[in-house]
Design a protein around this motif. Structure first.
Motif: not given
Length: 209
Positions: A129-133
């Motif tokens: 559910g995270a934003v991976v950058v």
């Protein structure tokens, strides 16, 4: 040269970009994101041959995740330094970077993997559910892609813009083959300024700026 305030400089910079950009395929929120990268890098190529590529659900997935306070997992600390800290505070997003974690260094040596790969792998559960950058390490992006393929994790959005000559372009091609929201670009260009600009642009859209 006169001393100028930050917002005045930014406003004029955006006007210059709009005047000089020429024809491009981006509209709406996608253009706001691309324009923010151009503002951060002074490189119009991000709207040209090395232009951004958006999964059809990327922007909405990113907006929902950020305004819901989801984790932001990054490959290097340089990205953190370029993020707007007020956004992180207001929306309660935790930014996670393990590239300098001593346990990661030991585990990477033991497994004969890069620190960037290992730093992604150990955060599988927090990545859901995270934003991976990823702005620097193609190996980090390839590891996340493999984790998704294994059903080991499912981020809301993968921002994959690693810079470099070895596997950078190829890792972005592999990302585009995934059935998961992503923002990436073509070619070798990228980096921390590009990656952080995408997050900062998404937050601006969340705020209605």
């Amino acid at each position: 040269m006169q001393t100028r305030k930050g917002q005045s400089i930014e406003d004029e910079s955006m006007e210059i970009i709009e005047r000089e950009i020429g024809p491009h395929p981006y509209k709406g929120h996608e253009w706001k994101i691309v324009r923010r990268i151009i503002h951060s890098t002074a490189d119009f190529d991000f709207a040209g041959k090395n232009g951004l590529v958006f999964h059809k659900d990327a922007v909405n997935a990113g907006l929902d995740a950020l305004k819901s306070g989801k984790n932001i997992i990054v490959d290097v600390n340089g990205i953190i330094g370029l993020l707007n800290k007020q956004n992180l505070q207001d929306f309660k997003n935790q930014v996670i970077c393990d590239i300098s974690n001593p346990d990661v260094v030991k585990e990477a040596t033991k497994l004969n993997k890069t620190r960037a790969q290992t730093a992604m792998r150990i955060r599988a559960s927090e990545m859901n559910g995270a934003v991976v950058v990823i702005g620097n390490a193609p190996t980090a992006l390839l590891e996340v892609i493999q984790m998704v393929k294994e059903n080991a994790t499912r981020p809301s959005l993968i921002i994959g813009v690693p810079v470099g000559f070895v596997c950078a372009s190829e890792s972005k091609d592999e990302l585009q083959a995934l059935d998961i929201p992503f923002i990436t670009n073509k070619g070798r260009k990228g980096g921390s300024p590009c990656a952080s600009a995408i997050i900062n642009a998404l937050f601006k859209i969340v705020r209605g700026d």
